[in-house]
Design a protein around this motif. Structure first.
Motif, short mmCIF file in Angstrom:
data_model
loop_
_atom_site.label_atom_id
_atom_site.label_comp_id
_atom_site.label_asym_id
_atom_site.label_seq_id
_atom_site.Cartn_x
_atom_site.Cartn_y
_atom_site.Cartn_z
N ASP A 53 -42.33 -44.12 72.90
CA ASP A 53 -41.69 -45.34 72.42
C ASP A 53 -40.84 -45.96 73.52
O ASP A 53 -40.03 -45.29 74.17
CB ASP A 53 -40.80 -45.00 71.21
N GLY A 54 -41.02 -47.25 73.74
CA GLY A 54 -40.25 -47.95 74.75
C GLY A 54 -40.78 -47.80 76.16
O GLY A 54 -40.11 -48.20 77.11
N LYS A 55 -41.97 -47.25 76.32
CA LYS A 55 -42.52 -47.06 77.67
C LYS A 55 -43.83 -47.84 77.81
O LYS A 55 -44.51 -48.12 76.82
CB LYS A 55 -42.77 -45.58 77.94
N THR A 56 -44.15 -48.17 79.01
CA THR A 56 -45.41 -48.83 79.32
C THR A 56 -46.26 -47.86 80.13
O THR A 56 -45.95 -47.56 81.27
CB THR A 56 -45.18 -50.12 80.11
N VAL A 57 -47.31 -47.35 79.51
CA VAL A 57 -48.17 -46.35 80.14
C VAL A 57 -49.62 -46.79 80.02
O VAL A 57 -50.07 -47.12 78.92
CB VAL A 57 -47.99 -44.96 79.47
N PRO A 58 -50.37 -46.85 81.11
CA PRO A 58 -51.78 -47.20 81.01
C PRO A 58 -52.54 -46.27 80.07
O PRO A 58 -52.28 -45.06 80.04
CB PRO A 58 -52.29 -47.06 82.46
N ALA A 59 -53.45 -46.83 79.30
CA ALA A 59 -54.20 -46.03 78.34
C ALA A 59 -54.94 -44.88 79.03
O ALA A 59 -55.02 -43.77 78.50
CB ALA A 59 -55.18 -46.91 77.58
N ALA A 60 -55.48 -45.13 80.21
CA ALA A 60 -56.22 -44.09 80.92
C ALA A 60 -55.31 -42.91 81.27
O ALA A 60 -55.72 -41.75 81.20
CB ALA A 60 -56.85 -44.66 82.19
N VAL A 61 -54.07 -43.21 81.64
CA VAL A 61 -53.12 -42.15 81.98
C VAL A 61 -52.78 -41.34 80.73
O VAL A 61 -52.77 -40.10 80.75
CB VAL A 61 -51.84 -42.74 82.61
N PHE A 62 -52.48 -42.03 79.63
CA PHE A 62 -52.14 -41.35 78.39
C PHE A 62 -53.27 -40.44 77.93
O PHE A 62 -53.05 -39.26 77.61
CB PHE A 62 -51.82 -42.38 77.30
N LEU A 63 -54.49 -40.97 77.88
CA LEU A 63 -55.61 -40.18 77.39
C LEU A 63 -55.93 -39.02 78.32
O LEU A 63 -56.31 -37.92 77.86
CB LEU A 63 -56.84 -41.08 77.21
N TRP A 64 -55.79 -39.22 79.62
CA TRP A 64 -56.03 -38.12 80.55
C TRP A 64 -55.03 -37.00 80.35
O TRP A 64 -55.38 -35.82 80.39
CB TRP A 64 -55.99 -38.61 81.99
N ARG A 65 -53.78 -37.35 80.12
CA ARG A 65 -52.75 -36.33 79.89
C ARG A 65 -53.03 -35.54 78.62
O ARG A 65 -52.79 -34.34 78.55
CB ARG A 65 -51.37 -36.98 79.84
N ARG A 66 -53.51 -36.23 77.58
CA ARG A 66 -53.84 -35.51 76.35
C ARG A 66 -55.07 -34.63 76.55
O ARG A 66 -55.14 -33.52 76.01
CB ARG A 66 -54.08 -36.50 75.20
N PHE A 67 -56.04 -35.11 77.32
CA PHE A 67 -57.20 -34.29 77.64
C PHE A 67 -56.78 -33.05 78.40
O PHE A 67 -57.22 -31.93 78.10
CB PHE A 67 -58.19 -35.12 78.48
N ALA A 68 -55.91 -33.21 79.38
CA ALA A 68 -55.43 -32.07 80.17
C ALA A 68 -54.65 -31.09 79.30
O ALA A 68 -54.64 -29.89 79.58
CB ALA A 68 -54.55 -32.56 81.32
N ARG A 69 -54.04 -31.60 78.25
CA ARG A 69 -53.23 -30.75 77.38
C ARG A 69 -54.09 -29.84 76.52
O ARG A 69 -53.74 -28.67 76.30
CB ARG A 69 -52.35 -31.64 76.48
N ILE A 70 -55.21 -30.32 76.00
CA ILE A 70 -55.95 -29.53 75.01
C ILE A 70 -57.30 -29.01 75.48
O ILE A 70 -57.74 -27.95 75.00
CB ILE A 70 -56.15 -30.34 73.71
N TRP A 71 -57.99 -29.71 76.41
CA TRP A 71 -59.38 -29.35 76.64
C TRP A 71 -59.59 -28.08 77.44
O TRP A 71 -60.50 -27.30 77.10
CB TRP A 71 -60.14 -30.51 77.30
#
Length: 401
Positions: free
Chosen positions: A71-89
């Motif tokens: 909330d309150g941050k500007t993060v590129p979608a590719a960065v966000f999704l990559w971080r979630r991928f790195a978290r679980i995959w």
């Protein structure tokens, strides 16, 4: 992913009690599988007969933490999704490989389509057993999580979640929708299809994630839950106590049994629990959830969740189902110790280092050199001056997870 809005005052980057709660939710899931697969123990099995609701807790927690973090941050979608991928995959892939090996050692056939769907994070979209349990049976929830990650950038900017009044109405609607979905189970005559639609289907489970997002935004913006942590814990325990006589009166195969109700209707209780724990941390109150061992166990909880059923399966294949209560208690103890040890190794040797490696080397990572800015020119009379242009630096506080 452009997220407008400012963070609320007095916030902190880390809410340690939420990490401690992760261990207790994972424990509920482990005891649920122990009770159903190896045999029951008095009182413990009664209270955790529907401990699968721990998955609902994780869905709510996921929405809360992501909303709090971004909330309150500007993060590129590719960065966000990559971080979630790195978290679980990475841990998903390793646990799936181990699960397949154990199945083959036990002489059980493995569906390659199911394994591929698991690794592709799409298995919970298909109402067939070979997909839902293919690879690693516990991994179905990660397919739901992947769907939540795709939705999250949209949820975070919806007008219905941007004001306090809108969030209150959203919470009411989400809770009512959960009840409506449970009642809708009466319209599905086929038990297997009903089980998939109410328990696994990502769209159904989105209600729980969205509830967590709404609560995360509310707490970040200054709202505080009407009950403290102690009362929130009491409500969660009371809900599971209510399920005990209900389960004895109604078989799980019927739509109005507590099997689906245990997780569809538990989301409001878990939302209060998460919000109360976060509030306690914000106000500097002790919760009993932030000690070194609680944090350590919380860090291991994801690996514990993915590996515990594999350990149960392997030990049952070796020893068979216990015949006495003493043998059951002994097997429970062995499973708890071995699976926690496996989780610790998996966290320190696989999950944590590979997540850091992927985050560093993926989009937005520290090891990726930014592209050199392309100079643009502006004519000043007869001369030209180069004006550097390029992306402005963006920093993001460390995620709670």
């Amino acid at each position: 992913m452009r997220v407008p809005g400012a963070s609320g005052p007095g916030t902190r980057d880390r809410l340690a009690s939420l990490t401690g709660l992760r261990f207790w939710a994972a424990l509920a899931v482990v005891l649920y599988h122990l009770s159903r697969q190896t045999g029951t123990l008095p009182w413990i099995s009664d209270l955790t007969w529907y401990g699968r609701s721990g998955v609902t807790f994780f869905f709510v927690l996921s929405g809360f933490v992501l909303a709090w973090t971004y909330d309150g941050k500007t993060v590129p979608a590719a960065v966000f999704l990559w971080r979630r991928f790195a978290r679980i995959w990475p841990l998903l892939a390793v646990s799936t490989a181990v699960s397949v090996i154990v199945w083959r050692m036990l002489g059980t056939d493995v569906s390659l389509k199911g394994v591929a769907a698991t690794l592709g994070l799409v298995n919970s979209w298909i109402p067939e057993r070979e997909y839902l349990v293919g690879g690693n049976p516990a991994a179905w929830s990660l397919s739901d999580e992947a769907w939540f990650y795709l939705l999250f950038p949209v949820l975070l900017v919806l007008p219905v979640l941007r004001t306090a009044r809108a969030r209150r109405w959203s919470v009411v609607v989400l809770c009512a929708a959960s009840v409506a979905v449970w009642f809708a189970g009466a319209l599905i005559a086929e038990p297997a299809l009903r089980l998939w639609a109410l328990d696994y289907f990502p769209v159904t489970r989105t209600l729980q994630f969205a509830l967590g997002v709404a609560a995360g935004l509310a707490v970040k913006r200054g709202w505080r839950p009407p009950v403290g942590l102690g009362w929130a814990v009491a409500l969660v325990v009371a809900w599971h106590v209510v399920l005990v006589p209900w389960s004895r009166a109604v078989p799980d195969a019927l739509w109005y049994s507590p099997y689906s109700a245990s997780h569809l209707l538990s989301a409001p209780f878990f939302t209060l629990l998460v919000a109360a724990a976060a509030t306690a941390d914000l106000e500097g109150r002790r919760t009993g959830l932030t000690g070194p061992w609680m944090i350590r166990l919380g860090h291991w909880s994801f690996a514990w969740y993915l590996f515990h059923e594999i350990v149960i399966r392997a030990l049952l294949g070796e020893t068979g189902r216990p015949g006495t209560r003493g043998e059951t208690a002994a097997l429970w103890l062995v499973v708890l110790v071995v699976s926690l040890a496996v989780a610790a190794v998996a966290y320190h040797c696989v999950e944590h280092p590979l997540e850091r490696l992927l985050r560093r080397n993926g989009p937005g990572g520290a090891n990726r050199s930014p592209a050199p800015p392309r100079p643009r020119t502006r004519r000043r009379g007869k001369s030209e001056a180069a004006i550097p242009s390029g992306p402005s630096p963006m920093t993001e506080k460390k995620s709670i997870q």
